[in-house]
Write a protein that holds these residues in place. Sequence first.
Motif, mmCIF file in Angstrom:
data_model
loop_
_atom_site.group_PDB
_atom_site.id
_atom_site.type_symbol
_atom_site.label_atom_id
_atom_site.label_comp_id
_atom_site.label_asym_id
_atom_site.label_seq_id
_atom_site.Cartn_x
_atom_site.Cartn_y
_atom_site.Cartn_z
ATOM 1 N N ARG A 15 -6.058 -4.553 6.586
ATOM 2 C CA ARG A 15 -5.019 -3.595 6.956
ATOM 3 C C ARG A 15 -3.980 -3.451 5.839
ATOM 4 O O ARG A 15 -3.677 -4.413 5.120
ATOM 5 C CB ARG A 15 -4.333 -4.011 8.261
ATOM 6 N N ILE A 16 -3.443 -2.231 5.779
ATOM 7 C CA ILE A 16 -2.354 -1.962 4.818
ATOM 8 C C ILE A 16 -1.055 -2.520 5.383
ATOM 9 O O ILE A 16 -0.752 -2.373 6.575
ATOM 10 C CB ILE A 16 -2.221 -0.437 4.586
ATOM 11 N N SER A 17 -0.291 -3.172 4.493
ATOM 12 C CA SER A 17 0.990 -3.753 4.896
ATOM 13 C C SER A 17 2.021 -3.503 3.790
ATOM 14 O O SER A 17 1.696 -3.023 2.698
ATOM 15 C CB SER A 17 0.836 -5.257 5.131
ATOM 16 N N ASN A 18 3.257 -3.871 4.105
ATOM 17 C CA ASN A 18 4.317 -3.735 3.097
ATOM 18 C C ASN A 18 4.136 -4.715 1.947
ATOM 19 O O ASN A 18 4.773 -4.559 0.907
ATOM 20 C CB ASN A 18 5.690 -3.958 3.744
ATOM 21 N N GLU A 19 3.254 -5.719 2.134
ATOM 22 C CA GLU A 19 3.028 -6.690 1.086
ATOM 23 C C GLU A 19 1.948 -6.230 0.100
ATOM 24 O O GLU A 19 1.934 -6.656 -1.059
ATOM 25 C CB GLU A 19 2.602 -8.055 1.680
ATOM 26 N N ASN A 20 1.048 -5.365 0.527
ATOM 27 C CA ASN A 20 -0.018 -4.955 -0.393
ATOM 28 C C ASN A 20 0.061 -3.486 -0.843
ATOM 29 O O ASN A 20 -0.659 -3.065 -1.741
ATOM 30 C CB ASN A 20 -1.412 -5.247 0.191
ATOM 31 N N VAL A 21 0.938 -2.711 -0.239
ATOM 32 C CA VAL A 21 1.172 -1.318 -0.671
ATOM 33 C C VAL A 21 2.675 -1.076 -0.732
ATOM 34 O O VAL A 21 3.401 -1.391 0.223
ATOM 35 C CB VAL A 21 0.502 -0.299 0.279
ATOM 36 N N ARG A 22 3.109 -0.538 -1.844
ATOM 37 C CA ARG A 22 4.543 -0.232 -2.022
ATOM 38 C C ARG A 22 4.733 1.123 -2.700
ATOM 39 O O ARG A 22 3.827 1.641 -3.353
ATOM 40 C CB ARG A 22 5.212 -1.308 -2.885
ATOM 41 N N SER A 23 5.951 1.635 -2.561
ATOM 42 C CA SER A 23 6.369 2.840 -3.296
ATOM 43 C C SER A 23 6.913 2.406 -4.641
ATOM 44 O O SER A 23 7.951 1.753 -4.726
ATOM 45 C CB SER A 23 7.459 3.592 -2.511
ATOM 46 N N ILE A 24 6.156 2.750 -5.712
ATOM 47 C CA ILE A 24 6.567 2.382 -7.067
ATOM 48 C C ILE A 24 6.280 3.556 -8.015
ATOM 49 O O ILE A 24 5.674 4.553 -7.626
ATOM 50 C CB ILE A 24 5.820 1.122 -7.569
ATOM 51 N N ARG A 25 6.737 3.434 -9.212
ATOM 52 C CA ARG A 25 6.333 4.363 -10.263
ATOM 53 C C ARG A 25 5.042 3.850 -10.906
ATOM 54 O O ARG A 25 4.855 2.640 -10.976
ATOM 55 C CB ARG A 25 7.424 4.484 -11.325
ATOM 56 N N PRO A 26 4.128 4.730 -11.375
ATOM 57 C CA PRO A 26 4.187 6.193 -11.559
ATOM 58 C C PRO A 26 3.807 6.970 -10.302
ATOM 59 O O PRO A 26 3.747 6.404 -9.203
ATOM 60 C CB PRO A 26 3.171 6.418 -12.672
ATOM 61 N N GLY A 27 3.496 8.264 -10.505
ATOM 62 C CA GLY A 27 3.374 9.174 -9.381
ATOM 63 C C GLY A 27 1.996 9.705 -9.099
ATOM 64 O O GLY A 27 1.853 10.843 -8.636
#
Length: 352
Positions: free
Chosen positions: A307-319
């Motif tokens: 499952r996707i979680s805040n620990e393995n997917v984040r909002s970062i650069r680049p786009g």
Amino acid sequence: MKIGSAYEIAGRPIGPDHPPYIIAEVSANHLGNLDRALELVDIAAACGCDAVKIQTYRADTITIDHDGPDFTLTEGLWRGRRLYELYQEAHTPWEWHEALFKRARENGVTIFSSPFDATAVELLERLETPAYKIASFEIVDIPLIELCASTKKPLIISTGMANLGEIEEAVNAAIRAGAAGVALLHCTSGYPTPFKDADLRTIPSLADAFGVPVGLSDHTDGLSSPVVAIALGASIIEKHITRLRSDGGPDAAFSLEPTEFTEMAKACNNAWSALGRVRYSRAISEDANAKIRRSLYVVADIKKGDRISNENVRSIRPGFGLPPKHLPTIIGKTVRHDLKRGTALAWSDIEN
């Protein structure tokens, strides 16, 4: 009163949709020397002006030789001087005019003048001046305005010391007499003008009131006022130019030296370019940087079915991944295949 705003001088269109029209005012900075006057024309052309302006009068056509108190200045930059002697020093001899017009044309810049009486208009007509400038002090001289307008040339009228009614009377006279167009220059006739008296907000008001190109005839220090004027809608900037202020002369204190005038002309053109248009789309210059906006990335390895979680997917650069706004929606979703750290997340990576 509203009149059309189409306006040009010597084929150069002037108005909000065109780059600013920069006028270099030579005035009395020739210091009574023709060679210096010719040099100032050369300097002005090299500084990026569109036009050179001179003044056409004689001391005895603008005043009389008189010692009375009415004819002696009691305050300001020229305090204590008699009008006649001041104008005798400051005037541009009529026998210079042909040489000055020729030099300007050789430099590829327009030249015109402020006339102060009928004989001056007669001289300027012989020289085929493309326009006339009405000085602030002459805005109340309706017969002079009518005479200039009757030549069917465009007029630029400075508004220093004038109230709204006087400006309207001058504009009406010019149009009635046949001027090929009128432009107005907001002006404060203080020499020099304190910044607190510049009142540049008058510029858009003039444009709204009369529907003609507007600008600024500036006597403040430096180049701040001209640049602000452009931001407020000015289409014309007039500023005095001299070789060196330390050379002296009646107008030196409020004149720009060549490097300063060049900087002003460039800054005014840059300011006009920067105004641009109303835009809510991406500019071409932004395309490269759009690639480094934030997006959703895998920041820790994820196995197929996890499952996707805040620990393995984040909002970062680049786009290059999904927009960050989708993060709350995909938290808890499972992935369709193994995803390595540093992978830009796509919808094809996510179940359902």
